[in-house]
Design an enzyme around this catalytic site. Sequence first.
Site, mmCIF file in Angstrom:
data_model
loop_
_atom_site.group_PDB
_atom_site.id
_atom_site.type_symbol
_atom_site.label_atom_id
_atom_site.label_comp_id
_atom_site.label_asym_id
_atom_site.label_seq_id
_atom_site.Cartn_x
_atom_site.Cartn_y
_atom_site.Cartn_z
ATOM 1 C CD GLU A 123 6.428 6.704 -27.980
ATOM 2 O OE1 GLU A 123 6.179 7.817 -28.477
ATOM 3 O OE2 GLU A 123 5.726 5.688 -28.176
ATOM 4 N NE ARG A 179 -4.428 -5.609 7.065
ATOM 5 C CZ ARG A 179 -5.678 -5.584 7.512
ATOM 6 N NH1 ARG A 179 -6.068 -4.594 8.322
ATOM 7 N NH2 ARG A 179 -6.525 -6.518 7.142
ATOM 8 C CD GLN A 218 10.560 -17.250 3.924
ATOM 9 O OE1 GLN A 218 9.989 -18.246 3.517
ATOM 10 N NE2 GLN A 218 11.710 -17.294 4.582
#
Length: 386
Positions: A241, A267, A278
């Site tokens: 798991e 955007r 940056q």
Amino acid sequence: MDFAFDAQTHEMCETIKDFARDRLVGPDAFDPDDFRRRWRLAGEQGALGTVVPGAYGGLGQGAVTAAAVMEALGYGCTDTGFVFSLGAHLFACLTPIVDFGTEEQKRQWLPPLCSGERIAAHGITEPEAGSDTLGMRTRAERHNDVYVLNGSKSFTTNAPVADVFVVQAVTRPGGGCFGLTSFIVEADTPGLTVGRCYEKTGLRGSPMADVHFDDCVVPAHRMLGPEGGGFGVFTTSMAWERTCLFALYLGTMRRTLEASIAHANERRQFGTAIGGFQAVSHRIVDMTLRLESARLVLYRAAWGLDRGSTDEVAPALAKLAVSEAAVQVGLDAVRIQGGLGVLHGQSETALRDALPARIFSGTNEIQKNNIARAMGLRGKPARRRK
């Protein structure tokens, strides 16, 4: 060292991505009927039995391929909770039956669990025994050819829809690692009841609930592995798991990263795309570094499982690296999207679904304890001053 999948695994993963994107996306609110519909589709596709031998209805693949399939499911299916349920079913329930079940148990349970006809749940966590596995209070007392179970489990994944449970119970109080025993218990067994489905912050597509045992009679032949061997069953399933299930988060992180890059290029602020800033571009680079680093750690652990490794550190490191990376990638995605990041959508969903990853399968703090102990970091009592 080979970092590429073979052609068969690559083709399988591409098929799984398309299938998950087209067929496994569910409604916003949990619907048990729709859950089972998608579950059967996943079974037909082979996603429920990747590591189960072909003789019992599975695909007979190894850990690396199983992790790759989980990664593909996590990428293609936006319902991360549903994919989590698939992984819990396969790695916490089916792998123990493969490794510890009798031939009769394998032939009875594995085919319907692989096909999607039945759903399994793993009962281990209790209200007062989460990280402290050996502190569980659910008891199993033997009476001739049956065991009588009494106690409760909590946070049981798939419990509201499960047909069968793999349950850990104490058969020898005070026996430590040798006091636990595993059982296969059908959901309609008298004395077994399931509580209400939890309302959760994340993984909403994965149904979870409490499970109660009140003089629940289980035939001795439903014992999984030997009496007193439950801790071994549990630790084996957790290795699978903590490695393969967590690969689903690699898929969700990659999907989130790609969406963040697209948003940063679309955007515009101050007359330019924010990807040119940056602060934004460096954040996306950091997201990429976390994803790729976690991915290497996880597949190294899967490689070890395929070679029969009993190393507990590699799965613990995989769980730790992937879960922490998933949370931070979710946070980064929200910050890149700004106000849109806190509205209902991919970024906030990715963050909500990542938060539980630090807790289930053993908390990250427990993983660090286990890793430190394996490194030989053992505390010694301080000397008393005379």
